[in-house]
Design an enzyme around this catalytic site. Structure first.
Site, PDB file in Angstrom:
ATOM      1  N   HIS A   7       0.846  -1.188   0.000  1.00 37.62           N
ATOM      2  CA  HIS A   7       0.000   0.000   0.000  1.00 37.62           C
ATOM      3  C   HIS A   7       0.877   1.232   0.000  1.00 37.62           C
ATOM      4  CE1 HIS A   7      -3.259   2.735   0.944  1.00 37.62           C
ATOM      5  NE2 HIS A   7      -4.057   1.763   0.557  1.00 37.62           N
ATOM      6  N   ASP A  22      -8.006  -5.274  -0.046  1.00 41.89           N
ATOM      7  CA  ASP A  22      -8.526  -6.095  -1.142  1.00 41.89           C
ATOM      8  C   ASP A  22      -8.150  -7.561  -1.030  1.00 41.89           C
ATOM      9  OD1 ASP A  22      -9.876  -4.107  -2.516  1.00 41.89           O
ATOM     10  OD2 ASP A  22      -8.022  -3.347  -3.381  1.00 41.89           O
TER      11      ASP A  22
END
Ligand code: CMC
Length: 427
Positions: free
Chosen positions: A305, A362
């Site tokens: 991320h 996700d």
């Protein structure tokens, strides 16, 4: 005296103000840099660039903190509803009972989509990717709502437009899904609650009854996705909105930016990756090695991320929700075992440890959507449905800021210097 940064350039010193956020985040204000020095800053991917000041979401990536309007995501996920969180994001405070009812009433007043939009949806092949369909149908709403096109909108019209977007994109998504499975459309029933209504529109008929626990689980997932400060799609929303484009165009900007697999499209990509590993015999270590190989374009989808460098707090909540939902539905999913194995192996691998790569939101969301019966190519649409209140509240905040300027980055030109045109027969 307020803090200043001093920049020395070409033997001259320039003072630049330092801005401090309410959580102690620091920024050097370069708004006058070019006017004062002739220089611009260059920051590929905006790794160090703040594009706005915002009161909506606080995110501390080092410590895994995410708060909407000051409220920790963990508390909202456990105790709030998607509608209440949407109100909170939009208006800045938790609603009273009456305020929440009014907000839901505004949204329910748009519980159908124009016949013309249905006709547009009917023209798409059932194999069309739902993200493209949802983006197109959302853009088409501008054709049916001329009253929302004259920017800037007065505040009461702005709220109506927000309510319409929250309600109608959900209906568009469910309408197209029903078409792909050759089933009749089921009208929206707002009294079932946002998630209950969506599940009913998707899977209703044939004696289907919305399970309140499953509806709650979906609500939680949507809350986790509802805002994430200035990510790629939200920045797209603000960028498009800065030109005073209409609300539908602005939201389409967000939908399209979210579609990419480095952003919201990762949830579809994760599931496809897990399926690929399963088909290949389940050896996730082989895929871990591929992800580390710089000559191989393969990446571990659902890992890493830009801002979270220790853990993604949304992933922690989702992982728990995943276990609960699968147990509740009695689903045994071999992909979950592969996901767990892959996660464990990656977390103890030096490559991933050194680069602070952890599972993101996700990684497990797709397994939940799959258990709910949502097709893989619709996972990113689920992300859209969750993110809509965030996009809308960021757009509203921007529109309410009188100092807002059109977004217009600069560049450093690296092309050819001036040269004379040469006619084609002399080249
Ligand atoms: N698998 C293997 N290596 C990775 C991965 C990954 N998923 N993510 C990052 N790396 C490596 C990358 O190759 C680089 O290595 P090196 O320093 O040796 O060149 C290093 O880690 C830093 O990565 P980066 O690409 O420079 O980091 P970024 O901040 O630009 O990108 C990211 C962040 C999310 C795009 C990236 O981690 C990625 O592509 N992840 C997979 C896609 C994904 O899951 N996206 C969903 C993000 S969460 C949902 C949302 O909010 O959008």
């Amino acid at each position: 005296m307020s803090k200043q940064a001093v920049l020395e350039l070409d033997g001259k010193k320039f003072e630049l103000p330092v801005i401090e956020g309410t959580e102690g985040e620091l920024a050097i204000d370069i708004r006058e840099l070019r006017a004062k020095t002739g220089y611009i800053t260059l920051d590929n991917g905006y790794m160090n660039t703040g594009s706005c000041e915002s009161k909506i979401t606080f995110l501390d990536g080092e410590n895994g903190i995410l708060r909407y309007r000051g409220y920790p995501i963990e508390q909202l996920a456990e105790k709030s509803t998607f509608m209440e969180t949407s109100y909170l994001l939009t208006f800045g405070e938790l609603p009273t009972k009456q305020q929440l009812e009014n907000f839901k009433g505004d949204i329910s007043s748009y519980s159908s989509i124009p016949h013309g939009v249905k006709k547009i949806l009917d023209q798409f092949p059932t194999t069309a990717h739902p993200m493209g369909v949802v983006a197109s149908a959302t853009a088409s709403l501008s054709g049916f709502n001329p009253e929302f096109l004259n920017m800037p909108l007065p505040p009461e019209t702005r709220i109506k437009a927000i309510a319409q977007v929250i309600s109608q994109i959900k209906i568009i998504a469910a309408y197209f899904y029903r078409r792909t499975v050759h089933k009749d459309f089921i009208e929206s029933k707002p009294e079932l609650g946002w998630s209950g209504d969506f599940l009913n529109m998707m899977f209703g008929g044939d004696g289907y009854k919305v399970d309140p626990e499953i509806a709650k689980a979906l609500d939680t997932l949507l809350i986790l996705h509802a805002d994430h400060e200035q990510n790629c799609s939200t920045s797209a929303v603000r960028l498009v909105g800065s030109s005073q484009a209409n609300i539908f165009a602005v939201i389409v900007g967000g939908i399209d930016a979210l579609w990419g697999q480095l952003h919201g499209g990762a949830n579809q990509a994760v599931l496809e990756m897990l399926e690929l590993i399963k088909k290949d015999g389940g050896d996730y270590k082989k895929f871990l090695a591929k992800a580390k190989d710089k000559n191989d374009p393969f990446k571990l989808m659902g890992f890493g991320h830009r801002v979270y460098k220790n853990f993604d707090p949304r992933a922690t909540i989702i992982k728990k929700a995943c276990d609960t939902i699968l147990a509740k539905l009695g689903v045994v999913d071999p992909l979950l075992d592969i996901a767990r194995g892959l996660e464990e192996a990656a977390l103890s691998d030096d490559y991933f440890k050194e680069r602070n790569l952890y599972p993101n939101v996700d990684f497990y969301s797709g397994i939940i959507y799959r258990a709910l019966g949502i097709p893989t190519n619709m996972f990113t649409v689920m992300f859209v449905l969750g993110r809509i209140p965030g996009w809308l509240s960021q757009w509203k905040e921007m529109r309410e800021d009188p100092a807002q300027k059109i977004a217009r980055p600069r560049q450093i030109y690296t092309g050819a210097n001036a040269r004379d045109y040469v006619s084609i027969d002399k080249r």
